[in-house]
Design a protein around this motif. Structure first.
Motif, PDB file in Angstrom:
ATOM      1  N   VAL A   7      -2.736   1.794   6.678  1.00  0.00           N
ATOM      2  CA  VAL A   7      -1.935   1.233   5.452  1.00  0.00           C
ATOM      3  C   VAL A   7      -2.398   1.846   4.177  1.00  0.00           C
ATOM      4  O   VAL A   7      -3.495   2.270   3.980  1.00  0.00           O
ATOM      5  CB  VAL A   7      -2.264  -0.214   5.280  1.00  0.00           C
ATOM      6  N   TYR A   9      -2.970   2.279   0.453  1.00  0.00           N
ATOM      7  CA  TYR A   9      -3.668   1.605  -0.586  1.00  0.00           C
ATOM      8  C   TYR A   9      -3.612   2.546  -1.777  1.00  0.00           C
ATOM      9  O   TYR A   9      -3.879   3.652  -1.848  1.00  0.00           O
ATOM     10  CB  TYR A   9      -5.139   1.007  -0.411  1.00  0.00           C
ATOM     11  N   ARG A 109       5.591   0.978  -2.744  1.00  0.00           N
ATOM     12  CA  ARG A 109       5.749  -0.266  -3.091  1.00  0.00           C
ATOM     13  C   ARG A 109       7.157  -0.648  -2.358  1.00  0.00           C
ATOM     14  O   ARG A 109       7.010  -1.897  -1.903  1.00  0.00           O
ATOM     15  CB  ARG A 109       6.137  -0.215  -4.658  1.00  0.00           C
ATOM     16  N   GLN A 111       7.914   0.355   0.607  1.00  0.00           N
ATOM     17  CA  GLN A 111       7.222   0.207   1.990  1.00  0.00           C
ATOM     18  C   GLN A 111       6.772  -1.329   2.229  1.00  0.00           C
ATOM     19  O   GLN A 111       6.942  -1.918   3.105  1.00  0.00           O
ATOM     20  CB  GLN A 111       6.369   1.170   2.356  1.00  0.00           C
ATOM     21  N   ARG A 112       5.885  -1.398   1.112  1.00  0.00           N
ATOM     22  CA  ARG A 112       5.335  -3.026   1.148  1.00  0.00           C
ATOM     23  C   ARG A 112       6.337  -4.127   1.031  1.00  0.00           C
ATOM     24  O   ARG A 112       6.219  -5.121   1.973  1.00  0.00           O
ATOM     25  CB  ARG A 112       4.311  -3.376   0.025  1.00  0.00           C
ATOM     26  N   GLN A 116       7.088  -6.741   4.169  1.00  0.00           N
ATOM     27  CA  GLN A 116       6.989  -8.315   3.819  1.00  0.00           C
ATOM     28  C   GLN A 116       8.158  -8.999   4.025  1.00  0.00           C
ATOM     29  O   GLN A 116       8.105 -10.014   4.565  1.00  0.00           O
ATOM     30  CB  GLN A 116       6.516  -8.581   2.478  1.00  0.00           C
TER      31      GLN A 116
END
Length: 213
Positions: A7, A9, A109, A111-112, A116
């Motif tokens: 993932v 970060y 951002r 992709q997050r 979600q």
């Protein structure tokens, strides 16, 4: 068993947050130092006027040509140290010098936000949309269909009058074929397997008196 994909970060999240042991992650930074004897690389990133560092273990990717000052992307597992720090055991370390760094951060951002949204239960509204329920549109009754007009019967082309002729005139018909020529009915011709000629009333006499073989 294949390792986890990892993932993304940000470097300041890896250096300041407490991620669980063995987490598969991806991060980036500029290579500021390489200690070959310790197989350690230091990646740095600037965020909100603060310099953040990420330690990377390079034992699994050596030997490699370290370019100090270049941008790198690392994929590996997080390992906690006895002094309270953390190091990323790299299994992939790639130089991506020339990459658009602001665009990469924006992609992370996005992709997050997408992940979600996928993990949110069905029917739950997002925080941006609120909890207001939009009523469904009312169903309208269907309007009756208009009856179709009857179609005119089709007339075959052979029965239609010719151009320039009167309606009461009969349509000329093709001449019938004559197969009963006396010479065609001869047993000799039938025995030889000869086909009878196609004749018409105007040429029947000529065919009868002619010398057809």
């Amino acid at each position: 068993m294949l390792p986890k994909p990892g993932v993304y970060y940000f470097p300041w999240e890896v250096s300041t947050s407490h991620l669980p042991e063995g987490s598969a992650l991806r991060t980036f930074g500029r290579l500021s130092a390489y200690r070959m004897a310790e197989s350690r690389v230091t990646l740095t990133a600037l965020h909100e006027s603060q310099q953040h560092e990420v330690l990377v273990c390079t034992r699994l990717v050596e030997p490699f040509h370290a370019q100090v000052g270049s941008l790198y992307v690392v994929l590996g597992e997080l390992e906690h140290q006895a002094d309270g720090g953390a190091v990323v055991k790299a299994r992939v370390l790639t130089c991506v010098e020339g990459l658009n760094l602001p665009l990469l951060e924006q992609a992370i951002r996005e992709q997050r936000a997408y992940l979600q949204e996928r993990q949110r239960p069905l029917g739950a509204s997002s925080p941006a949309q609120g909890t207001a329920h939009t009523p469904a549109p009312e169903a309208r009754p269907l309007e009756p269909l208009e009856p179709l007009e009857p179609l005119e019967p089709l007339v075959p082309l052979c029965l239609q009058p010719l151009p320039g002729s009167r309606v009461d005139e009969p349509t000329p018909q093709p001449f019938p074929l004559i197969w009963d020529c006396p010479r065609n009915k001869s047993p000799e011709n039938r025995r030889q397997g000869l086909s009878p000629p196609l004749t018409s009333p105007e040429t029947a006499g000529d065919q009868t008196l002619g010398s057809w073989v």
